[in-house]
Design a protein around this motif. Structure first.
Motif, PDB file in Angstrom:
ATOM      1  N   GLN A   1       0.812  -1.220   0.000  1.00 53.26           N
ATOM      2  CA  GLN A   1       0.000   0.000   0.000  1.00 53.26           C
ATOM      3  C   GLN A   1       0.844   1.268   0.000  1.00 53.26           C
ATOM      4  O   GLN A   1       0.291   2.367  -0.019  1.00 53.26           O
ATOM      5  CB  GLN A   1      -0.928   0.001   1.218  1.00 53.26           C
ATOM      6  CG  GLN A   1      -1.924  -1.152   1.224  1.00 53.26           C
ATOM      7  CD  GLN A   1      -2.700  -1.257   2.524  1.00 53.26           C
ATOM      8  OE1 GLN A   1      -2.364  -0.591   3.512  1.00 53.26           O
ATOM      9  NE2 GLN A   1      -3.740  -2.085   2.537  1.00 53.26           N
ATOM     10  N   ALA A   2       2.161   1.112   0.012  1.00 49.90           N
ATOM     11  CA  ALA A   2       3.053   2.270   0.081  1.00 49.90           C
ATOM     12  C   ALA A   2       2.901   3.137  -1.164  1.00 49.90           C
ATOM     13  O   ALA A   2       2.657   2.646  -2.269  1.00 49.90           O
ATOM     14  CB  ALA A   2       4.495   1.813   0.230  1.00 49.90           C
ATOM     15  N   SER A   3       3.065   4.434  -0.968  1.00 45.11           N
ATOM     16  CA  SER A   3       2.883   5.376  -2.069  1.00 45.11           C
ATOM     17  C   SER A   3       4.097   5.458  -2.990  1.00 45.11           C
ATOM     18  O   SER A   3       4.004   6.011  -4.079  1.00 45.11           O
ATOM     19  CB  SER A   3       2.581   6.768  -1.505  1.00 45.11           C
ATOM     20  OG  SER A   3       3.652   7.221  -0.678  1.00 45.11           O
ATOM     21  N   SER A   4       5.240   4.934  -2.535  1.00 51.13           N
ATOM     22  CA  SER A   4       6.449   5.009  -3.343  1.00 51.13           C
ATOM     23  C   SER A   4       7.395   3.870  -2.972  1.00 51.13           C
ATOM     24  O   SER A   4       7.256   3.243  -1.916  1.00 51.13           O
ATOM     25  CB  SER A   4       7.167   6.348  -3.125  1.00 51.13           C
ATOM     26  OG  SER A   4       7.639   6.436  -1.779  1.00 51.13           O
ATOM     27  N   LYS A   5       8.356   3.641  -3.842  1.00 48.72           N
ATOM     28  CA  LYS A   5       9.386   2.645  -3.568  1.00 48.72           C
ATOM     29  C   LYS A   5      10.197   3.044  -2.351  1.00 48.72           C
ATOM     30  O   LYS A   5      10.584   2.198  -1.534  1.00 48.72           O
ATOM     31  CB  LYS A   5      10.298   2.497  -4.795  1.00 48.72           C
ATOM     32  CG  LYS A   5      11.433   1.497  -4.628  1.00 48.72           C
ATOM     33  CD  LYS A   5      10.929   0.073  -4.497  1.00 48.72           C
ATOM     34  CE  LYS A   5      12.080  -0.918  -4.510  1.00 48.72           C
ATOM     35  NZ  LYS A   5      11.623  -2.302  -4.296  1.00 48.72           N
ATOM     36  N   ALA A   6      10.468   4.334  -2.202  1.00 50.48           N
ATOM     37  CA  ALA A   6      11.240   4.809  -1.054  1.00 50.48           C
ATOM     38  C   ALA A   6      10.512   4.514   0.254  1.00 50.48           C
ATOM     39  O   ALA A   6      11.140   4.109   1.244  1.00 50.48           O
ATOM     40  CB  ALA A   6      11.505   6.303  -1.184  1.00 50.48           C
ATOM     41  N   GLU A   7       9.202   4.694   0.272  1.00 49.27           N
ATOM     42  CA  GLU A   7       8.438   4.396   1.485  1.00 49.27           C
ATOM     43  C   GLU A   7       8.475   2.903   1.796  1.00 49.27           C
ATOM     44  O   GLU A   7       8.636   2.503   2.951  1.00 49.27           O
ATOM     45  CB  GLU A   7       6.993   4.861   1.323  1.00 49.27           C
ATOM     46  CG  GLU A   7       6.129   4.612   2.560  1.00 49.27           C
ATOM     47  CD  GLU A   7       4.678   5.018   2.366  1.00 49.27           C
ATOM     48  OE1 GLU A   7       3.843   4.629   3.205  1.00 49.27           O
ATOM     49  OE2 GLU A   7       4.379   5.718   1.381  1.00 49.27           O
ATOM     50  N   ALA A   8       8.333   2.070   0.772  1.00 50.17           N
ATOM     51  CA  ALA A   8       8.417   0.624   0.975  1.00 50.17           C
ATOM     52  C   ALA A   8       9.798   0.228   1.482  1.00 50.17           C
ATOM     53  O   ALA A   8       9.931  -0.642   2.345  1.00 50.17           O
ATOM     54  CB  ALA A   8       8.096  -0.102  -0.332  1.00 50.17           C
ATOM     55  N   ASN A   9      10.834   0.889   0.958  1.00 49.50           N
ATOM     56  CA  ASN A   9      12.193   0.594   1.412  1.00 49.50           C
ATOM     57  C   ASN A   9      12.385   0.954   2.878  1.00 49.50           C
ATOM     58  O   ASN A   9      13.078   0.245   3.617  1.00 49.50           O
ATOM     59  CB  ASN A   9      13.207   1.358   0.557  1.00 49.50           C
ATOM     60  CG  ASN A   9      13.378   0.757  -0.825  1.00 49.50           C
ATOM     61  OD1 ASN A   9      12.982  -0.381  -1.072  1.00 49.50           O
ATOM     62  ND2 ASN A   9      13.943   1.516  -1.735  1.00 49.50           N
ATOM     63  N   ARG A  10      11.780   2.055   3.310  1.00 49.11           N
ATOM     64  CA  ARG A  10      11.917   2.462   4.710  1.00 49.11           C
ATOM     65  C   ARG A  10      11.284   1.436   5.643  1.00 49.11           C
ATOM     66  O   ARG A  10      11.802   1.184   6.740  1.00 49.11           O
ATOM     67  CB  ARG A  10      11.304   3.853   4.914  1.00 49.11           C
ATOM     68  CG  ARG A  10      12.169   4.987   4.356  1.00 49.11           C
ATOM     69  CD  ARG A  10      11.684   6.342   4.808  1.00 49.11           C
ATOM     70  NE  ARG A  10      10.468   6.738   4.127  1.00 49.11           N
ATOM     71  CZ  ARG A  10      10.437   7.415   2.976  1.00 49.11           C
ATOM     72  NH1 ARG A  10      11.573   7.744   2.373  1.00 49.11           N
ATOM     73  NH2 ARG A  10       9.287   7.757   2.437  1.00 49.11           N
TER      74      ARG A  10
ATOM     75  N   VAL B   1      22.721   6.398  -1.781  1.00 49.47           N
ATOM     76  CA  VAL B   1      21.352   6.809  -2.116  1.00 49.47           C
ATOM     77  C   VAL B   1      20.434   6.330  -1.000  1.00 49.47           C
ATOM     78  O   VAL B   1      19.934   5.205  -1.029  1.00 49.47           O
ATOM     79  CB  VAL B   1      20.902   6.226  -3.472  1.00 49.47           C
ATOM     80  CG1 VAL B   1      19.516   6.763  -3.854  1.00 49.47           C
ATOM     81  CG2 VAL B   1      21.923   6.528  -4.561  1.00 49.47           C
ATOM     82  N   PRO B   2      20.188   7.152   0.016  1.00 48.34           N
ATOM     83  CA  PRO B   2      19.423   6.707   1.191  1.00 48.34           C
ATOM     84  C   PRO B   2      18.034   6.170   0.870  1.00 48.34           C
ATOM     85  O   PRO B   2      17.569   5.223   1.525  1.00 48.34           O
ATOM     86  CB  PRO B   2      19.346   7.966   2.058  1.00 48.34           C
ATOM     87  CG  PRO B   2      20.570   8.752   1.683  1.00 48.34           C
ATOM     88  CD  PRO B   2      20.730   8.511   0.215  1.00 48.34           C
ATOM     89  N   ASP B   3      17.345   6.734  -0.129  1.00 47.83           N
ATOM     90  CA  ASP B   3      15.996   6.263  -0.445  1.00 47.83           C
ATOM     91  C   ASP B   3      15.978   4.826  -0.953  1.00 47.83           C
ATOM     92  O   ASP B   3      14.917   4.184  -0.970  1.00 47.83           O
ATOM     93  CB  ASP B   3      15.344   7.177  -1.496  1.00 47.83           C
ATOM     94  CG  ASP B   3      14.806   8.460  -0.884  1.00 47.83           C
ATOM     95  OD1 ASP B   3      14.744   8.544   0.354  1.00 47.83           O
ATOM     96  OD2 ASP B   3      14.463   9.382  -1.646  1.00 47.83           O
ATOM     97  N   SER B   4      17.136   4.324  -1.372  1.00 40.93           N
ATOM     98  CA  SER B   4      17.201   2.956  -1.872  1.00 40.93           C
ATOM     99  C   SER B   4      17.643   1.964  -0.794  1.00 40.93           C
ATOM    100  O   SER B   4      17.732   0.764  -1.057  1.00 40.93           O
ATOM    101  CB  SER B   4      18.161   2.870  -3.068  1.00 40.93           C
ATOM    102  OG  SER B   4      19.505   3.098  -2.664  1.00 40.93           O
ATOM    103  N   PHE B   5      17.904   2.443   0.404  1.00 39.83           N
ATOM    104  CA  PHE B   5      18.322   1.542   1.484  1.00 39.83           C
ATOM    105  C   PHE B   5      17.206   0.540   1.781  1.00 39.83           C
ATOM    106  O   PHE B   5      16.025   0.897   1.836  1.00 39.83           O
ATOM    107  CB  PHE B   5      18.627   2.322   2.762  1.00 39.83           C
ATOM    108  CG  PHE B   5      19.884   3.145   2.715  1.00 39.83           C
ATOM    109  CD1 PHE B   5      20.748   3.080   1.640  1.00 39.83           C
ATOM    110  CD2 PHE B   5      20.200   3.996   3.767  1.00 39.83           C
ATOM    111  CE1 PHE B   5      21.909   3.832   1.598  1.00 39.83           C
ATOM    112  CE2 PHE B   5      21.354   4.764   3.737  1.00 39.83           C
ATOM    113  CZ  PHE B   5      22.208   4.686   2.653  1.00 39.83           C
TER     114      PHE B   5
END
Length: 301
Positions: free
Chosen positions: A200-209, A265-269
């Motif tokens: 349900q995440a709005s973005s890949k970055a949110e899912a990654n977090r 690239v922190p959003d890809s962690f």
């Protein structure tokens, strides 16, 4: 690490083909047939997970570039022997798994009111089949919630020692305990909730977090195991905690990305930084409490 007196688990399925592969305490080495050795596969796998890229894409591209026709050993149709293996590799894995069972059979009901159901562990060489799909050495050790098993090619430990300078029996034990930590998360109902939230995440970055918090919690639960293993079995020797922290640091997302692409690239962690992984393992080890490991409740990780 004093693992010689640990009870050996019988919850192991040994799919290693013909005794090939594996690590040795303290030395040894592994390699693949053809152009891409297992070291390259493990590196590509770790980089893939760190960058949020399917490792099979990186591996496939590297194989084409090498023009080597590399083929991993595939034990997907092989039914492994169950029980405690007799060789040194198998004895070590069975001892660590058995100690996690002894710790969590006591700690989980006491601290959470949940019974502990022991996971299985599959030892394999090169490739095999899991309830979550194909398992390859390049993926590193992982936990599959669909069949509640940990999958492990122990050649990964050689790569920890030679490539990442993160060797030592307690470092290897930390890796197993981390995957068992995911099983604890499954029993607590956390993994299904995370999967739903990621969908349900709005973005890949949110899912990654969400993935990062899941992994840091597993690091913390590995620390909880280490605390109770030491208090109950006097398992730790001088330098053991440093080994685990070194291993956690070596496979942090920031360190892997810096080494592979020269930038972070922190959003890809997907697993957390080196500092985060060390801090959350330490948090579990110092407290010995499952409640201290709720990475989802923490405002800052």
């Amino acid at each position: 690490m004093r693992w010689g007196d640990f009870r050996r688990s019988g919850n192991i399925e040994d799919r290693r083909g013909g005794g090939g592969g594996g690590f040795r305490l303290p030395g040894g080495g592994g390699g693949g047939r053809g152009g891409l050795g297992i070291g390259a596969l493990v590196i590509l796998g770790l980089v893939g997970w760190a960058l949020g890229i399917d490792p099979r894409v990186l591996i496939g591209g590297a194989e084409m570039l090498s023009n080597s026709g590399y083929v991993t050993q595939d034990n997907s149709g092989q039914q492994g022997a169950t029980g405690t293996p007799d060789d040194q590799d198998g004895q070590f894995v069975a001892a660590v798994l058995g100690n996690t069972e002894d710790v969590w059979n006591k700690v989980l009901p006491e601290q959470t009111g949940k019974d502990y159901r022991e996971p299985g562990l599959v030892m394999y060489t090169g490739g095999t089949r899991s309830g979550c799909g194909a398992a390859q050495s390049a993926m590193g050790p992982f936990y599959c919630p669909l069949d509640q098993k940990v999958y492990l090619d122990v050649a990964f430990f050689n790569e920890m020692r030679t490539r990442f300078r993160a060797g030592g029996d307690f470092a290897y034990a930390y890796v197993i305990a981390h995957e068992v930590g995911h099983h604890v998360q499954y029993l607590l109902g956390i993994l299904p909730r995370v999967q739903q939230a990621q969908q349900q995440a709005s973005s890949k970055a949110e899912a990654n977090r969400l993935s990062v918090r899941t992994e840091l919690m597993a690091d913390c639960l590995a620390g909880v195991w280490a605390y109770h293993s030491n208090t109950g079995w006097n398992a730790l020797e001088p330098g053991d905690i440093e080994e685990a922290l070194n291993a956690a640091s070596a496979i942090g997302d920031d360190r892997l990305q810096e080494a592979s692409q020269g930038r972070v690239v922190p959003d890809s962690f997907t697993h957390g930084t080196s500092d985060q992984r060390m801090r959350w393992f330490t948090r579990g080890f110092q407290s010995g409490k499952v409640s201290a490991c709720d990475a989802f409740a923490a405002q800052q990780i």
